[in-house]
Design a protein around this motif. Structure first.
Motif, PDB file in Angstrom:
ATOM      1  N   ASP A 161     -29.722  16.566 -10.693  1.00 15.87           N
ATOM      2  CA  ASP A 161     -28.793  16.504  -9.563  1.00 15.87           C
ATOM      3  C   ASP A 161     -29.097  17.548  -8.495  1.00 15.87           C
ATOM      4  OD1 ASP A 161     -27.102  14.342 -10.342  1.00 15.87           O
ATOM      5  OD2 ASP A 161     -26.227  15.637 -11.876  1.00 15.87           O
ATOM      6  N   TRP A 162     -30.095  18.373  -8.722  1.00 15.48           N
ATOM      7  CA  TRP A 162     -30.444  19.407  -7.754  1.00 15.48           C
ATOM      8  C   TRP A 162     -31.434  18.866  -6.734  1.00 15.48           C
ATOM      9  CZ3 TRP A 162     -27.935  23.946  -7.545  1.00 15.48           C
ATOM     10  CH2 TRP A 162     -27.258  24.390  -8.682  1.00 15.48           C
ATOM     11  N   LYS A 163     -31.188  19.149  -5.469  1.00 15.09           N
ATOM     12  CA  LYS A 163     -32.105  18.723  -4.414  1.00 15.09           C
ATOM     13  C   LYS A 163     -32.367  19.882  -3.456  1.00 15.09           C
ATOM     14  CE  LYS A 163     -32.813  15.450  -0.613  1.00 15.09           C
ATOM     15  NZ  LYS A 163     -32.237  14.348   0.194  1.00 15.09           N
ATOM     16  N   GLU A 216     -33.107  24.283   2.077  1.00 12.41           N
ATOM     17  CA  GLU A 216     -31.697  24.172   1.714  1.00 12.41           C
ATOM     18  C   GLU A 216     -31.601  23.676   0.270  1.00 12.41           C
ATOM     19  OE1 GLU A 216     -30.178  21.383   4.542  1.00 12.41           O
ATOM     20  OE2 GLU A 216     -31.022  22.485   6.243  1.00 12.41           O
ATOM     21  N   LEU A 217     -30.476  23.928  -0.349  1.00 13.64           N
ATOM     22  CA  LEU A 217     -30.277  23.525  -1.743  1.00 13.64           C
ATOM     23  C   LEU A 217     -28.904  22.876  -1.894  1.00 13.64           C
ATOM     24  CD1 LEU A 217     -31.314  23.604  -4.719  1.00 13.64           C
ATOM     25  CD2 LEU A 217     -30.070  25.778  -4.943  1.00 13.64           C
ATOM     26  N   TYR A 218     -28.871  21.750  -2.605  1.00 13.96           N
ATOM     27  CA  TYR A 218     -27.618  21.022  -2.834  1.00 13.96           C
ATOM     28  C   TYR A 218     -27.551  20.548  -4.273  1.00 13.96           C
ATOM     29  CZ  TYR A 218     -27.770  20.931   2.231  1.00 13.96           C
ATOM     30  OH  TYR A 218     -27.854  21.310   3.546  1.00 13.96           O
ATOM     31  N   ASN A 219     -26.339  20.448  -4.800  1.00 15.55           N
ATOM     32  CA  ASN A 219     -26.117  19.789  -6.076  1.00 15.55           C
ATOM     33  C   ASN A 219     -25.485  18.432  -5.765  1.00 15.55           C
ATOM     34  OD1 ASN A 219     -24.931  18.828  -8.560  1.00 15.55           O
ATOM     35  ND2 ASN A 219     -25.268  20.876  -9.391  1.00 15.55           N
ATOM     36  N   LEU A 220     -26.245  17.374  -5.918  1.00 14.52           N
ATOM     37  CA  LEU A 220     -25.798  16.057  -5.481  1.00 14.52           C
ATOM     38  C   LEU A 220     -24.730  15.444  -6.383  1.00 14.52           C
ATOM     39  CD1 LEU A 220     -29.132  14.434  -4.240  1.00 14.52           C
ATOM     40  CD2 LEU A 220     -27.506  15.868  -3.018  1.00 14.52           C
ATOM     41  N   GLU A 221     -24.536  16.019  -7.556  1.00 17.53           N
ATOM     42  CA  GLU A 221     -23.456  15.504  -8.405  1.00 17.53           C
ATOM     43  C   GLU A 221     -22.103  15.733  -7.741  1.00 17.53           C
ATOM     44  OE1 GLU A 221     -21.810  15.794 -13.009  1.00 17.53           O
ATOM     45  OE2 GLU A 221     -23.052  17.419 -12.197  1.00 17.53           O
ATOM     46  N   SER A 251     -28.358  30.311  -0.969  1.00 21.61           N
ATOM     47  CA  SER A 251     -28.194  31.761  -1.112  1.00 21.61           C
ATOM     48  C   SER A 251     -27.519  32.129  -2.425  1.00 21.61           C
ATOM     49  CB  SER A 251     -27.380  32.310   0.067  1.00 21.61           C
ATOM     50  OG  SER A 251     -26.097  31.711   0.112  1.00 21.61           O
ATOM     51  N   ALA A 252     -26.704  31.244  -2.961  1.00 21.73           N
ATOM     52  CA  ALA A 252     -26.013  31.517  -4.222  1.00 21.73           C
ATOM     53  C   ALA A 252     -26.857  31.167  -5.442  1.00 21.73           C
ATOM     54  CB  ALA A 252     -24.695  30.752  -4.278  1.00 21.73           C
ATOM     55  N   ASN A 253     -27.960  30.442  -5.240  1.00 19.46           N
ATOM     56  CA  ASN A 253     -28.816  29.994  -6.353  1.00 19.46           C
ATOM     57  C   ASN A 253     -30.287  30.200  -6.024  1.00 19.46           C
ATOM     58  OD1 ASN A 253     -26.781  28.331  -8.260  1.00 19.46           O
ATOM     59  ND2 ASN A 253     -26.287  27.912  -6.104  1.00 19.46           N
ATOM     60  N   PRO A 254     -30.720  31.435  -5.738  1.00 20.62           N
ATOM     61  CA  PRO A 254     -32.110  31.663  -5.317  1.00 20.62           C
ATOM     62  C   PRO A 254     -33.130  31.291  -6.386  1.00 20.62           C
ATOM     63  CG  PRO A 254     -31.004  33.743  -5.795  1.00 20.62           C
ATOM     64  CD  PRO A 254     -29.943  32.689  -5.796  1.00 20.62           C
ATOM     65  N   ASP A 255     -32.807  31.499  -7.636  1.00 19.93           N
ATOM     66  CA  ASP A 255     -33.767  31.171  -8.703  1.00 19.93           C
ATOM     67  C   ASP A 255     -33.988  29.668  -8.799  1.00 19.93           C
ATOM     68  OD1 ASP A 255     -33.955  33.855  -9.239  1.00 19.93           O
ATOM     69  OD2 ASP A 255     -32.573  33.803 -10.961  1.00 19.93           O
ATOM     70  N   LYS A 256     -32.912  28.910  -8.699  1.00 18.16           N
ATOM     71  CA  LYS A 256     -33.046  27.447  -8.746  1.00 18.16           C
ATOM     72  C   LYS A 256     -33.849  26.950  -7.550  1.00 18.16           C
ATOM     73  CE  LYS A 256     -31.786  24.795 -11.166  1.00 18.16           C
ATOM     74  NZ  LYS A 256     -32.511  24.043 -12.248  1.00 18.16           N
ATOM     75  N   LEU A 257     -33.596  27.494  -6.378  1.00 19.12           N
ATOM     76  CA  LEU A 257     -34.345  27.088  -5.198  1.00 19.12           C
ATOM     77  C   LEU A 257     -35.818  27.418  -5.356  1.00 19.12           C
ATOM     78  CD1 LEU A 257     -34.398  25.902  -2.372  1.00 19.12           C
ATOM     79  CD2 LEU A 257     -33.861  28.183  -1.479  1.00 19.12           C
TER      80      LEU A 257
END
Length: 529
Positions: A473-475, A486-491, A502-508
């Motif tokens: 669900d991560w895009k 940019e980073l979004y959780n599509l769920e 900015s809140a999830n730098p590792d995931k990005l």
């Protein structure tokens, strides 16, 4: 224990129904349209009349998260090969300068050639936008309409790879109808002399791509429908989308600063003071602009309405030849609605009737924002508005939960493996003694029975300076060489309204690294290095 036993019984029944229903390889009708947005069909929330497609949806399946490449020619390459366009040198991307619409590698064979191993006859009607020509790449019959700028008088078109004379203005020719005419003729010929064989028909309409050329009787149907403006139409579509359960999220904000992807100031002068190249509030427009813009959307609607009418004629022929029940019909668009504004081909006469051969109008970002409701951006962008569009699957012999939604993410690269599996054949694993790269697409056949319980799939995009990757669900998505990812959780945020980078730098970082790794892998596949 009782619940587990019941679940097991259901699985056994589904397996039995699936295997028995597809014992005989089905026919395939793949219908692709051009520049159609997510909410441009009645069954996806539109006010446009599309009864034939709505019927396919109500008696089949609608996918809510189906993706393409965000542009026309890469999507067509992905459809007919099962690879990302960059893998087969059909789109440029960083590190592959020769990729811009280049020739496919020799090992990247098209669907008709693969399906011929199972005895299929293959037909093509409409747009091509690939290297080579249809007959030389495996189709048995073809009408190729290459002239994208003239719906009434094309200069460039072919029948069975033989070029035809240009059509003069003033005839009864209209591209959408002629494409359907050819499809009906192919089906009639198949029923008459090839009925013992299954068929694959690739029906590729050029509509509703610009220029906005439509038949007078279709325009009349919509001439007063859009004077309320794009703000109200977008909100009405959103309400219907929510009622249908297609998207659960917040409606994305209108990005007033986002205009056409390519700027042609001289073309804007030709089009006059009625043209608007930003999706500004409707109430801020002048009366001249409101009329000009409302007329354009009426043309777009008329073109889609006509596509639906012509699809109805093709479906009628399938029923007449008693092939409707055993034909898998897939409907999709090559990308989202377009914000482009330009003047090409025969130019634009401001005095001409809107929608006629002497006019050259484009939808523009105001209405494109509506057509891509509820998503952000437009064709060429890899935000959801550019690459997420309708996908309908209809197959009476197999699909039992008619009218259902499928929320599992899927991609245009999945169509080829789906057809190949159902045809009970295999892709070429070697070509001229060398191994063929494993394609990234996945068969959709299991989704015809039931939605997937979970997904962790990785999907990849790159077009011009627009890149994206979705994993589960991560895009992660970026637009522009100097822009920030940019980073979004599509769920929870399918409409990409809240950038959580900015809140999830590792995931990005993880997603960016995987995007780069796949880019490098595709470069090696495309170049053989």
């Amino acid at each position: 224990m009782i619940h587990r036993f019941a679940a097991l019984c259901i699985c056994v029944v589904l397996t039995f129904v699936s295997s028995s229903a597809i014992a005989k390889p089905p026919n395939f009708l793949v219908i692709m349209v051009d520049d159609l947005g997510y909410s441009d069909l009645g069954c996806y929330g539109s006010e446009i009349d599309t009864p034939n497609l709505d019927s396919l949806a109500m008696n089949g399946l609608r996918f809510t998260q189906f993706y393409n490449t965000a542009r026309c020619w890469p999507s067509r390459a992905a459809l007919l090969t099962g690879y990302y366009a960059q893998q087969v040198r059909r789109d440029a991307f960083p590190g592959l300068p020769e990729g811009k619409r280049g020739d496919r590698p020799e090992w990247a064979r098209l669907l008709p050639e693969v399906l011929s191993q199972a005895g299929y006859r293959s037909y093509h009607s409409g747009k091509w936008h690939l290297d080579g020509k249809p007959i030389e790449t495996g189709f048995h019959r073809s009408y190729l309409l290459r002239d994208q700028g003239r719906f009434f008088n094309p200069h460039v078109h072919w029948l069975d790879d033989e070029r035809l004379p240009a059509i003069k203005k003033g005839t009864s020719y209209y591209g959408t109808t002629v494409i359907a005419d050819h499809a009906v003729r192919c089906l009639q010929e198949h029923a008459g002399s090839q009925s013992e064989k299954p068929f694959f028909h690739y029906l590729a309409f050029t509509a509703p791509h610009f220029p906005l050329h439509a038949l007078p009787q279709d325009i009349a149907k919509y001439k007063d429908r859009y004077h309320q403006g794009w703000d109200k139409v977008r909100e009405e579509r959103w309400q219907r989308i929510k009622e249908m359960g297609l998207v659960s999220a917040d409606l994305s904000a209108v990005e007033e600063e986002i205009g056409p992807p390519y700027h042609f100031p001289d073309h804007l002068k030709i089009l006059g003071d009625g043209e608007v190249n930003r999706p500004v509030p409707w109430d801020s427009l002048t009366p001249e602009q409101k009329k000009f813009q409302a007329d354009k959307m009426a043309l777009h609607a008329a073109m889609i309405d006509r596509v639906d009418q012509e699809i109805g004629r093709v479906l009628k022929q399938l029923k007449k030849m008693k092939a409707f029940e055993e034909t898998l019909i897939l409907f999709l668009s090559d990308n989202g609605a377009s914000a482009e504004i330009m003047v090409r081909s025969d130019g634009h006469d401001p005095a001409a009737t809107p929608g006629s051969a002497d006019s050259y109008l484009c939808l523009g970002p105001g209405w494109s924002t509506v057509c891509n409701t509820p998503f952000r951006r437009h064709k060429t962008w890899t935000h959801e508005g550019g690459c997420a569009t309708p996908f309908i699957a209809h197959w009476p012999n197999v699909i039992k939960d008619k009218g259902s939604l499928r929320k599992t993410p899927a991609h245009i690269i999945d169509i080829a493996p789906t057809l190949i599996e159902l045809a009970k054949t295999e892709r070429f694993k070697e070509w001229k003694g060398k191994p063929v790269p494993v394609p990234p697409g996945k068969s959709l056949t299991s989704l015809f029975q039931q939605d997937a319980a979970a997904h962790d799939r990785t999907l990849w995009w790159s077009h011009e300076a627009n890149h994206a990757i979705r994993k589960g669900d991560w895009k992660a998505v970026v637009s522009g060489d100097d822009a920030e990812w940019e980073l979004y959780n599509l769920e929870t945020d399918r409409t990409e309204t809240s950038n959580i980078a900015s809140a999830n730098p590792d995931k990005l970082d993880e997603l960016k690294q995987e995007w780069t790794s796949l880019r490098d892998k595709f470069y090696r596949i495309a170049t053989g290095k």
